[in-house]
Motif scaffolding. Structure first.
Motif, mmCIF file in Angstrom:
data_model
loop_
_atom_site.group_PDB
_atom_site.id
_atom_site.type_symbol
_atom_site.label_atom_id
_atom_site.label_comp_id
_atom_site.label_asym_id
_atom_site.label_seq_id
_atom_site.Cartn_x
_atom_site.Cartn_y
_atom_site.Cartn_z
ATOM 1 N N GLY A 105 54.354 11.929 24.866
ATOM 2 C CA GLY A 105 55.169 13.006 25.402
ATOM 3 C C GLY A 105 56.576 13.053 24.851
ATOM 4 N N ARG A 136 67.878 15.146 32.353
ATOM 5 C CA ARG A 136 67.815 16.568 32.708
ATOM 6 C C ARG A 136 69.090 17.321 32.336
ATOM 7 N N LYS A 144 60.718 17.136 35.457
ATOM 8 C CA LYS A 144 59.340 16.789 35.089
ATOM 9 C C LYS A 144 59.319 15.885 33.868
ATOM 10 N N PHE A 145 60.197 16.161 32.911
ATOM 11 C CA PHE A 145 60.258 15.326 31.716
ATOM 12 C C PHE A 145 60.700 13.910 32.086
ATOM 13 N N GLU A 146 61.682 13.802 32.972
ATOM 14 C CA GLU A 146 62.130 12.475 33.406
ATOM 15 C C GLU A 146 60.982 11.699 34.051
ATOM 16 N N ALA A 147 60.218 12.369 34.886
ATOM 17 C CA ALA A 147 59.096 11.701 35.549
ATOM 18 C C ALA A 147 58.050 11.252 34.530
ATOM 19 N N SER A 148 57.786 12.105 33.538
ATOM 20 C CA SER A 148 56.784 11.747 32.530
ATOM 21 C C SER A 148 57.269 10.585 31.663
ATOM 22 N N VAL A 149 58.572 10.528 31.398
ATOM 23 C CA VAL A 149 59.143 9.426 30.621
ATOM 24 C C VAL A 149 58.970 8.106 31.375
ATOM 25 N N ALA A 151 56.776 7.397 33.610
ATOM 26 C CA ALA A 151 55.347 7.046 33.622
ATOM 27 C C ALA A 151 54.920 6.460 32.282
ATOM 28 N N ALA A 152 55.394 7.061 31.191
ATOM 29 C CA ALA A 152 55.046 6.569 29.858
ATOM 30 C C ALA A 152 55.606 5.173 29.625
ATOM 31 N N ASP A 155 53.503 2.636 31.431
ATOM 32 C CA ASP A 155 52.220 2.386 30.774
ATOM 33 C C ASP A 155 52.389 1.647 29.454
ATOM 34 N N GLY A 457 50.527 25.853 31.642
ATOM 35 C CA GLY A 457 50.934 24.880 32.646
ATOM 36 C C GLY A 457 51.035 25.429 34.061
#
Length: 587
Positions: A105, A136, A144-149, A151-152, A155, A457
């Motif tokens: 992402g 942001r 949303k980008f912060e949350a995906s970062v 999560a990435a 992982d 989306g």
């Protein structure tokens, strides 16, 4: 004496070229240069022969997208283990920035943006900025980008997964291996592709070949002689395991000619079909495997020269490979005479194609060229359905241009004999469910297919409402690629397909199996569910050039996996017969 080191594999060369493309993007290079390296990486990864050997011979430029400059870079990589331009680019950025590009992402473009805007040069600084909600503040990024970062980062950067091959590429490699082994084995050998490729699955992770011969060890050793093979791990009288230059694992299983049916059935699979089959027959004291059929009562093991013989011995009608997924096929095959199994659609049942593009939008051939190619395939009709006014890429067909396109299609239809040409359009379904041409103009067309090309989306509820609005439009004949998926590249968008199928059945709107091998959308499972809900299915090539009219075979493969018959698919009918299913004919 030093031991010679093996040459780099195609996968290793492709990784180096892909990394160079990422580094150029990180450095802000023009997009064409970035795409050139990524395209070259794909070419190398998919090449059936050793690219290292080609480069050493000065012939790597024979591959599409590989020019003299890339030939030189590959040789440098082989000689030194690196590409000089990659080293220069790496020196321009902290190692942590390059590490950021590998996070899902993120990618090179966003890594460069974060480095320049927030001086983020490591995963640790990225996590800190995300937790402090500073990401942001950068234009184009948000919560949303912060949350995906986060999560990435939790992982970790995943290892590069071994890519699955789309079915056409798998068959291309598999058929070459079958031909090569068949030639090595001589007239008494039988070699055949099995596994998921034989079942016509969307994508394939490895290739299974079965062979019968009186000289098994000779055939197994011969695998290493094929130009497609990079290395052979094991080879003996029972078979061989190898890997192609494009990184595809290959397994060859060998048996006596009288075991062909047992071997082919077992290695065609699927695993779930075979497990269900074993479970059913063991209750009757029978044990089925690739070696034969063992009967507990007699202690005798029977071998079968054909799959039909094996299924018959087990008490089943013959089951086509595409159906072997443990989706009720065994129960259907137990019905007397196999009457529970469908009479599957065949490619020769298709009488026309209702989704194709020309140079008017993003196609590569003219109306006449597409028409003549369709006639050569034996079609009775072809719909020209160029993209509409708000497509977003390629040429956009304005309302006035569409009116002219209608005239051109009519003129070509009068000029070309033996084929009915239909004036159509692939119109965009806008986010509110409306279409991007006025109804008066749509009413002039012979065929209207509506597709979603933007705003993937949306929430499930919003996307479902959007799709149903298009389905309920009185001038829409069919919905194109209804879930928006791209196999191995993009997941379907969130949508309530049960509600979509109900709306399509209620309104008489057809749903498409798009036969582009990267789409095959509807999927087999969804197409089967749609047909069961009373939806009429249309299979289209979505051809953008004359040769991709032949994509129809992949749509038919999907339909066969969906248990569909001629009666389920509308373009098995003449155009006159098909017209009766259109909404306008019923109004």
């Amino acid at each position: 004496m030093p031991v010679a080191q093996p040459e780099l594999s195609n996968a290793a060369i492709a990784d180096a070229l892909e990394e160079l493309g990422d580094l150029y993007e990180l450095d802000g290079a023009i997009v064409h240069r970035v795409l050139a390296y990524r395209g070259a990486a794909k070419t190398v990864r998919d090449a059936p022969m050793s690219v290292a050997a080609l480069a050493r011979a000065g012939r790597a430029s024979e591959l599409p997208g590989i020019g003299a400059t890339l030939q030189e870079k590959i040789v440098a990589l082989l000689d030194t283990g690196t590409i000089p331009s990659s080293e220069r680019l790496r020196a321009k950025f902290p190692p942590g920035v390059i590490e950021l590009t590998r996070l899902p992402g993120l990618g090179p473009k966003r890594a460069r943006l974060l480095f320049s805007e927030l001086s983020i040069d490591s995963p640790a600084k990225l996590r800190e900025a995300a937790l402090q909600q500073r990401l942001r503040t950068v234009k184009g990024l948000g919560p949303k980008f912060e949350a995906s970062v986060l999560a990435a980062l939790a992982d970790g950067a995943p290892e590069r997964p071994r890519p699955r091959l789309a079915l056409p590429r798998a068959l291309e490699i598999g058929d070459a291996l079958v031909a090569g082994l068949g030639e090595l084995g001589g007239p008494t050998a039988h070699v055949q592709l099995a596994g998921s490729a034989r079942r016509q699955a969307d994508s394939v992770k490895d290739l299974d070949l079965i062979a019968t011969t009186t000289k098994p060890a000779t055939l197994a050793r011969g695998l290493a002689k094929l130009e497609q093979i990079e290395n052979v791990g094991t080879a003996g009288s029972a078979g061989a395991r190898a890997r192609t230059h494009s990184g595809v694992p290959v397994e060859v299983r060998i048996a006596r000619p009288g075991q062909l049916g047992n071997l082919l059935q077992h290695f065609t699979g699927s695993g779930s079909h075979n497990a269900a089959l074993r479970e059913q027959v063991v209750r009757r004291g029978l044990h089925v495997s690739e070696y034969g059929l063992l009967d507990d009562a007699t202690g005798r093991t029977r071998t079968c020269a054909s799959e039909s013989e094996l299924y018959d011995l087990l008490g089943f009608a013959y089951i086509e490979p595409e159906l072997r997924e443990d989706r009720g096929e065994l129960e259907a095959a137990r019905v007397v005479g196999g009457a529970g199994l469908p009479d599957l659609l065949a490619l020769e049942d298709i009488r026309g194609d209702l989704h194709s593009h020309t140079v008017a939008s993003d196609g590569h051939n003219t109306i006449d060229e597409m028409a003549l190619a369709a006639r050569e395939l034996g079609y009775e009709y072809l719909a020209i359905t160029d993209h509409s006014a708000s497509h977003g890429f390629g040429n956009e067909v304005s309302p006035d241009q569409l009116r002219r396109q209608i005239e051109l299609v009519r003129e070509a239809n009068a000029r070309i004999e033996g084929l009915r040409l239909l004036a159509g359009s692939e119109v965009n379904v806008l986010p509110d469910g409306s279409l991007d041409y006025e109804d008066e103009l749509l009413g002039e067309l012979d065929w209207v297919i509506a597709s979603v090309h933007t705003a993937f989306g949306m929430t499930e509820q919003a996307m479902t409402e959007r799709m149903i609005a298009a389905i309920e439009h009185p001038l829409v004949d069919a919905i194109g690629h209804p879930t928006g998926r791209l196999i191995e590249r993009r997941a379907p968008y969130a949508i309530d397909l049960e509600a979509v199928f109900a709306a399509a059945a209620r309104t008489g709107t057809m749903l498409e199996i798009n036969a582009n091998p990267d789409r095959r959308d509807l999927s087999d499972g969804n197409a089967r569910a749609a047909a069961a809900a009373g939806v009429r299915i249309v299979i289209d090539s979505d051809a953008h050039r004359t040769r991709t009219l032949q994509n129809m075979r992949w749509g038919v493969a999907t339909a066969r996996r969906a248990w569909l018959t001629r009666a389920d698919v509308v373009n098995t009918r003449t155009w006159r017969q098909l017209q009766r299913f259109r909404k306008q004919a019923r109004q």
